[in-house]
Scaffold this active site. Sequence first.
Site, PDB file in Angstrom:
ATOM      1  N   PRO A 108       0.797  -1.223   0.000  1.00  0.00           N
ATOM      2  CA  PRO A 108       0.000   0.000   0.000  1.00  0.00           C
ATOM      3  C   PRO A 108       0.831   1.275   0.000  1.00  0.00           C
ATOM      4  O   PRO A 108       1.789   1.405   0.759  1.00  0.00           O
ATOM      5  CB  PRO A 108      -0.815  -0.125   1.288  1.00  0.00           C
ATOM      6  N   CYS A 109       0.420   2.203  -0.855  1.00  0.00           N
ATOM      7  CA  CYS A 109       1.212   3.421  -1.050  1.00  0.00           C
ATOM      8  C   CYS A 109       0.386   4.684  -0.877  1.00  0.00           C
ATOM      9  O   CYS A 109       0.846   5.767  -1.203  1.00  0.00           O
ATOM     10  CB  CYS A 109       1.827   3.410  -2.446  1.00  0.00           C
ATOM     11  N   GLN A 110      -0.827   4.579  -0.385  1.00  0.00           N
ATOM     12  CA  GLN A 110      -1.696   5.755  -0.307  1.00  0.00           C
ATOM     13  C   GLN A 110      -1.107   6.872   0.540  1.00  0.00           C
ATOM     14  O   GLN A 110      -1.358   8.037   0.304  1.00  0.00           O
ATOM     15  CB  GLN A 110      -3.070   5.376   0.260  1.00  0.00           C
ATOM     16  N   ASP A 111      -0.313   6.527   1.525  1.00  0.00           N
ATOM     17  CA  ASP A 111       0.189   7.550   2.423  1.00  0.00           C
ATOM     18  C   ASP A 111       1.275   8.426   1.804  1.00  0.00           C
ATOM     19  O   ASP A 111       1.605   9.473   2.337  1.00  0.00           O
ATOM     20  CB  ASP A 111       0.713   6.911   3.706  1.00  0.00           C
TER      21      ASP A 111
END
Length: 458
Positions: A95-98
Amino acid sequence: MQKTVCELFAGVGGFRCGLNNIKTAEDYNKKEKWDTVWFSQWEPAEKSTQYAHDCYVYRFGTRLDNNGEDTTNYNIEDVDKTALPDFNLLVGGFPCQDYSVASSLATSKGLEGKKGILWWSIREILEVKKPPFVLLENVDRLLKSPAKQRGRDFGVILACFRDEGYTVEWRVINAAEYGYQQRRRRTFIFAYKNTTNYADSILKSIGYTDTSKEECMESIILNEGFFAKAFPVNKVEAAKMKIKELPSEVGEVSDTFQCAFENTGIMKDGIIYTMKTVPNYSGEQITLGDVMEIGEVDEQYFIPEEKLYYTDPSVTHSDETEQRLPKEDRQTWQYLKGAKKLLRTSSTGHEYVFSEGAISMIDQEDKPARTMLTSEGGFSRTTHIVKDKMTGRIRLLTASETERIQGFPTDHTKYCLIKGETVEMPLRKRRFMMGNALVVNLIQQMEEELSRIFEQED
């Protein structure tokens, strides 16, 4: 070595399609070269449905753990890692949303963010399952996160690999710069245990000694390493190798470490070697036009004339510093994609002029597509708008076009298997899945080198 795979944060199966060269509908029925023994896909934002997981299961079926349970749709933090089947290659677009390009770097939370913490599940799997090889994907911004301590997050990741006995290569790859159909920059990470035949053979091939470390690491980066073999590069003129040692403890990395990571590098024995490189590619270029529909397109994709323009089509900017345009004018693509000036008030009550430049209303067919985001198809500046090849009318991308932009087979996301029933995935979800995905072509290109490496292992 058996080509067994565990695919984390699997989405709709980009790594699986890439490793097994799945390009058309017929390829789903072929025997897979790489055996995915377990996968994990769970979207916490989905309360009643898990479309990505259910699409993956529709295409590939599910996998049970060693306890005979199906935990593929569990939160990975809750999965018993000791129950996972053994595997030799761990893959995943974690996950890379941050630290996504969809938000500013200054406000991102990096590894401290809600989804950034999922890195620790990867580390737990490294500790428990000890896979000899790892291939991960993330946004290019990972190397600079967070804004107040540049390079800390990636330094933590490298330190975790070091502590588990891995050497790590990384490369920021723009798919379009190697001939593919999307301008999408992503960080790829390839890690291998120091006990593998590959680790031994690559050091022998470059004549590695304690007195030639810098020259040898440069050779791996530019010529002999995993990414150099799969995606050739040239050294940027006058570029110098940066060398930095990681602190001995991960906690110290988190507290104090900073590093100006370049787009290419390697970490061996806790020492970071990083250098700026440029692609060495002179082949053909796939464009947006190459993946667009040539036949009839459903009417739902076409944009009504009143939503396109609020004034003459040649107007590319608006000035609202004196007075705002009517709401109906602002709800047009011409306004959204045009340059604009308008008054805004800060949280402290200070009034200022907000400005942004114009972007092309119609995407150019003779170039690769722009980076596709999860907002694709919505009323957003980043949404692609194209001229239909058959009618010349203006429209949004079809679901199948978004799949081809990411290198998936046409209609890969059309169906899901929900509670044993085949259902169609909603259009907005299909676009969302593609905005979240990786460019499958890049994994297909890496697979050849991966196969060569695995053939060297016992």
